[in-house]
Design a protein around this motif. Structure first.
Motif, mmCIF file in Angstrom:
data_model
loop_
_atom_site.group_PDB
_atom_site.id
_atom_site.type_symbol
_atom_site.label_atom_id
_atom_site.label_comp_id
_atom_site.label_asym_id
_atom_site.label_seq_id
_atom_site.Cartn_x
_atom_site.Cartn_y
_atom_site.Cartn_z
ATOM 1 N N CYS A 1 -11.923 8.525 0.306
ATOM 2 C CA CYS A 1 -11.347 8.261 -1.017
ATOM 3 C C CYS A 1 -11.010 9.535 -1.772
ATOM 4 O O CYS A 1 -11.871 10.368 -2.038
ATOM 5 N N VAL B 1 -9.768 9.656 -4.914
ATOM 6 C CA VAL B 1 -10.164 9.608 -6.325
ATOM 7 C C VAL B 1 -11.590 10.128 -6.457
ATOM 8 O O VAL B 1 -11.910 10.924 -7.340
ATOM 9 N N MET C 1 -15.423 3.041 -7.879
ATOM 10 C CA MET C 1 -14.344 2.341 -7.159
ATOM 11 C C MET C 1 -14.587 2.305 -5.659
ATOM 12 O O MET C 1 -13.914 1.570 -4.939
ATOM 13 N N PRO D 1 -15.510 1.359 -2.119
ATOM 14 C CA PRO D 1 -15.804 0.016 -1.606
ATOM 15 C C PRO D 1 -17.297 -0.233 -1.417
ATOM 16 O O PRO D 1 -17.779 -1.317 -1.720
ATOM 17 N N CYS E 1 -8.706 2.817 -9.059
ATOM 18 C CA CYS E 1 -8.465 2.868 -7.625
ATOM 19 C C CYS E 1 -6.972 2.875 -7.375
ATOM 20 O O CYS E 1 -6.226 2.150 -8.020
ATOM 21 N N LEU E 2 -6.546 3.706 -6.461
ATOM 22 C CA LEU E 2 -5.108 3.828 -6.165
ATOM 23 C C LEU E 2 -4.603 2.679 -5.318
ATOM 24 O O LEU E 2 -3.402 2.545 -5.111
ATOM 25 N N MET E 3 -5.525 1.863 -4.798
ATOM 26 C CA MET E 3 -5.195 0.835 -3.802
ATOM 27 C C MET E 3 -4.375 1.476 -2.672
ATOM 28 O O MET E 3 -3.449 0.847 -2.138
ATOM 29 N N CYS E 4 -4.721 2.697 -2.352
ATOM 30 C CA CYS E 4 -3.970 3.418 -1.329
ATOM 31 C C CYS E 4 -4.285 2.859 0.054
ATOM 32 O O CYS E 4 -3.530 3.047 1.004
ATOM 33 N N GLY E 5 -5.442 2.213 0.174
ATOM 34 C CA GLY E 5 -5.776 1.571 1.439
ATOM 35 C C GLY E 5 -6.399 2.481 2.477
ATOM 36 O O GLY E 5 -6.618 2.069 3.615
ATOM 37 N N ARG E 6 -6.690 3.723 2.107
ATOM 38 C CA ARG E 6 -7.300 4.607 3.108
ATOM 39 C C ARG E 6 -8.694 4.141 3.499
ATOM 40 O O ARG E 6 -9.095 4.216 4.652
ATOM 41 N N CYS E 7 -9.432 3.630 2.520
ATOM 42 C CA CYS E 7 -10.791 3.171 2.807
ATOM 43 C C CYS E 7 -10.740 1.963 3.739
ATOM 44 O O CYS E 7 -11.531 1.841 4.669
ATOM 45 N N ASN F 1 -8.368 -4.161 -0.292
ATOM 46 C CA ASN F 1 -7.304 -4.234 -1.295
ATOM 47 C C ASN F 1 -7.097 -5.657 -1.810
ATOM 48 O O ASN F 1 -6.905 -5.867 -2.996
ATOM 49 N N ARG G 1 -9.802 -6.567 -4.168
ATOM 50 C CA ARG G 1 -9.652 -5.890 -5.440
ATOM 51 C C ARG G 1 -8.568 -6.565 -6.285
ATOM 52 O O ARG G 1 -8.717 -6.757 -7.485
HETATM 53 S S1 SF4 Z 1 -8.014 2.218 -2.019
HETATM 54 FE FE1 SF4 Z 1 -9.988 3.009 -1.326
HETATM 55 S S2 SF4 Z 1 -9.599 5.142 -0.788
HETATM 56 FE FE2 SF4 Z 1 -7.856 4.472 -2.030
HETATM 57 S S3 SF4 Z 1 -8.433 5.041 -4.133
HETATM 58 FE FE3 SF4 Z 1 -9.123 2.931 -3.828
HETATM 59 S S4 SF4 Z 1 -11.250 3.142 -3.177
HETATM 60 FE FE4 SF4 Z 1 -10.306 5.136 -2.902
#
Ligand code: SF4
Ligand code: SF4
Ligand code: SF4
Ligand code: SF4
Lengths: 110, 597
Positions: free
Chosen positions: B284, B286, B295, B297, B317-323, B334, B337
């Motif tokens: 993450c 952030v 934020m 997970p 959370c950026l909801m970037c989906g990396r996690c 995601n 969330r």
């Molecule tokens: S989606 Fe996951 S990795 Fe991306 S900002 Fe949110 S918690 Fe962090």
């Protein structure tokens, strides 16, 4: 009535006794960057909603400071939360969060 | 039948945990409609069942995905799960063979050595002794790693490990006690009756030299049983609930369950499947940038589980989906969330009546081009697109040339579905009236909502796909400009929509494309994602410069992306970059326009 091209202005005196600044203090707490606004109007110039209707974020920022709640409540609904304004703001203000929080505040204080 | 009162804590604990878990299973599954439950039955009576069993074995017991990401951590997790499983399996076979009976009490395999002092005299008896001790050693080695992990997380290549709640601490302590206590109890017994293997026998003999093993034996078995019982009772309320839950998750997922717009029983299963392994922590940005951790997970799912709505970490959370990409359990983070944001924020807050009077009129065309709000802030992208479309002689309508109605996704990612739908309806009407067969957009954010939620009956493409197609069919003939480039995958286009190859194919024709460290599925976010509400200007700038730094390790001439937000963020970050080698930040449409000019 005959139109002389001008009209009588509404009274624009700011009456701090009747104004309610709780929203401003709330926003200062949840989004402190609001204090940085210099009223430049860049946000309004780029606004997506502003292309369609009289909607002016920089004016809202001013009304928030003054505590003119009724006006804010009516106006803030028009925003699409697209986020363009936060990208162009020269002071890096998180305007989108300000709008989001304002709506939440108005919603829960109805 | 062998019996002794010390088996009671274990037995009672086991009964309680079985009842509680079955009750949970029941509630999860029966919260779904009958039509959906049928899917489970269908799965059980199909060949897919074998792949389900295989996956359960590989993931729940062996933790294959954790192994792949982090072998030491994988070894630790599998030593507990797989080791314990083997211990139970081995114990069951051993005790049944010893009794020459297929039925014995369920606690006998667990306390076998206590009840059976003479355990020779059945086939492979000594082999079993050896094996059972080996398995115990395997688990104990994992336990040492687990303890070390709490003390020295660096050893695992992890920057952080998860923080624990009180009940998790209790469960953890009792779990950690179980196997050392078993070692002690068996050693004490073996010191007197020599019924242990290489580990317990030798260890017992050493202990016997200075300890009164005959007096300590009985209390040790009690302690072992109590540790088991306490762990069992804690299990349903602690993070260890993930063990019995993950199996259900695998089954339901294979049966086609998914978290969509509502928080369902399946979402509950997903949330409780989180083992809090902490692998998502290091993914993450952030967290890495701001040190805020709500934020993550590992914590967010926990706060959802215990009904705190996850309020604090919900919007940060950026909801970037990396996690989600690294999560070894494969939880749809995601989606959960988004559902939670809807629950919290979806009051009607907007009024867009003014759009009724808007002057935008649909125009008949074959192709619609929608630049998107953000592309208007990076006007060279839209100018390039218009130039390219004209060059390829496409009959197109530039839908948001003068004024654009937002696609609605910025509202939607904040949970304001109702407001978003008003905008979507308006856009849908405009799109339908133009009679076009294809909608092309320059913004991955718009692309995702057009494609997934608008239910358009025409094709939707991002300009990377479309331009690549135009080049492939020869409508555009780019020259090879022969500069070196690196490509950044925008979150919503890459992880969000799985478009990785088209931009690379296209760039391969006009440039020398370098690789970068985190590519494709693991691409970093530029930090500008509209899903994150509270991140301020500085946070975003920092994330962008970190990502740009990493992308530009190979010192490319150009940093190329396919999203106006990424472009803006990187252009800003690279201006600030103090390194001597200045990189030119461009959108893929811009470089293609140069190449065909
Ligand atoms: S989606 Fe996951 S990795 Fe991306 S900002 Fe949110 S918690 Fe962090
Ligand atoms: S652009 Fe920023 S500083 Fe200028 S008026 Fe808008 S919010 Fe204030
Ligand atoms: S977020 Fe709202 S105020 Fe800001 S540019 Fe978009 S529509 Fe205008
Ligand atoms: S969300 Fe996934 S990666 Fe994160 S702690 Fe839970 S199981 Fe591990």
């Amino acid at each position: 009535m005959a139109d002389f091209g001008y009209k009588i202005q509404e009274d624009r005196q700011i009456n701090y006794d009747s104004n309610d600044r709780t929203l401003f203090y709330f926003l200062k707490r949840v989004e402190p960057s609001i204090s940085l606004c210099i009223g430049c109007g860049t946000c309004s110039a780029t606004c997506t909603a502003g292309q369609f209707t009289q909607f002016d974020l920089h004016k809202i920022m001013l009304y928030v400071r003054r505590g003119e709640k009724v006006h804010i409540a009516n106006e803030i609904k028009k925003c699409m939360l697209c986020g363009k304004c936060s990208l162009v703001c020269p002071k890096g203000i998180n305007t989108r969060n300000i709008i989001f929080q304002t709506r939440k505040f108005i919603h829960s204080n109805k | 039948m062998s019996y002794d009162p010390f088996v009671l804590p274990f037995s009672i604990g086991l009964v309680i945990v079985v009842i509680l878990i079955l009750w949970k299973y029941f509630r999860w599954i029966f919260s779904h409609e009958k039509a959906e439950r049928v899917k489970i039955l269908k799965l059980i009576f199909s060949f897919k069942l074998f792949s389900v069993i295989k996956e359960i074995f590989m993931e729940v017991l062996f933790h294959r995905r954790i192994f792949k990401i982090n072998p030491v951590l994988g070894y630790m997790h599998s030593s507990f799960a797989f080791g314990w499983f083997l211990l139970i399996l081995g114990g069951t076979i051993e005790s049944k063979m010893h009794n020459h009976h297929a039925f014995n009490m369920f606690y006998e395999p667990i306390f076998f050595k206590f009840f059976s002092h003479n355990i020779d005299g059945f086939p492979f008896a000594s082999g079993f002794k050896f094996l059972m001790d080996l398995i115990l050693l395997y688990i104990l080695s994992g336990l040492m790693l687990a303890m070390a992990k709490r003390l020295y997380k660096k050893m695992f290549g992890m920057k952080k490990t998860t923080k624990l709640r009180l009940i998790d601490k209790l469960a953890l302590t009792s779990l950690w006690c179980i196997f050392p206590l078993r070692l002690l109890a068996e050693s004490f017994t073996s010191a007197q009756y020599h019924n242990g293997g290489f580990l317990t026998d030798n260890f017992g003999n050493i202990l016997a030299k200075f300890l009164p093993v005959d007096q300590l034996e009985y209390p040790a078995w009690w302690a072992y049983s109590i540790a088991l019982g306490v762990f069992f009772v804690m299990l349903p309320y602690s993070r260890y609930m993930h063990i019995p839950t993950e199996m259900v998750l695998i089954i339901l997922r294979k049966a086609g369950f998914k978290t969509e717009k509502k928080y369902t029983g399946f979402s509950r299963v997903e949330v409780q499947s989180c083992s809090r392994c902490g692998i998502c922590l290091d993914a993450c940005q952030v967290y890495a940038t701001t040190q805020r951790n709500k934020m993550l997970p590992a914590y967010f799912l926990q706060s959802v589980r215990f009904n705190k709505k996850g309020k604090q970490g919900l919007t940060d959370c950026l909801m970037c989906g990396r996690c989600q990409e690294v999560c070894p359990v494969g939880i749809g983070i995601n989606a959960i969330r988004r559902v939670k944001r809807n629950e919290l924020f979806d009051e009607k807050g907007a009024e867009f009546e003014y759009l009724e009077e808007s002057s935008i009129k649909s125009k008949k065309a074959d192709v619609i081009y929608f630049a998107g709000c953000m592309t208007h802030l990076t006007p060279t992208i839209k100018r390039s697109m218009v130039a390219l479309l004209k060059k390829a002689e496409i009959n197109f309508w530039f839908m948001d040339e003068d004024s654009s109605i937002c696609c609605g996704r910025p509202l939607q990612v904040l949970g304001k579905e109702k407001d978003a739908n008003i905008l979507a309806d308006k856009n849908r009407e405009l799109i339908a009236n133009s009679g076009a067969e294809l909608l092309v957009t320059s913004c991955p954010i718009c692309y995702k909502i057009f494609k997934e939620e608008y239910n358009l009956n025409i094709k939707v493409q991002h300009h990377t796909e479309y331009l690549n197609e135009l080049v492939n069919i020869g409508k555009l003939k780019p020259a090879n400009l022969n500069f070196s480039a690196v490509y950044h995958d925008p979150c919503d286009l890459g992880r969000g929509s799985g478009i990785y190859n088209q931009p690379r194919e296209l760039l391969g024709r006009i440039s020398r494309l370098n690789k970068s460290e985190n590519e494709k599925e693991m691409a970093l976010c530029c930090g500008s994602s509209l899903a994150n509400l509270p991140a301020g200007f500085d946070d975003k700038e920092f994330m962008a410069s970190e990502a740009a730094e990493q992308l530009c390790v190979s010192n490319p001439d150009k940093l190329i992306t396919a999203c106006p937000l990424c472009k803006k963020a990187f252009a800003q970050a690279c201006n600030e970059r103090k390194t001597s080698n200045q990189v030119d930040v461009k959108d893929i449409a811009e470089v293609l326009a140069e190449a065909v000019a």
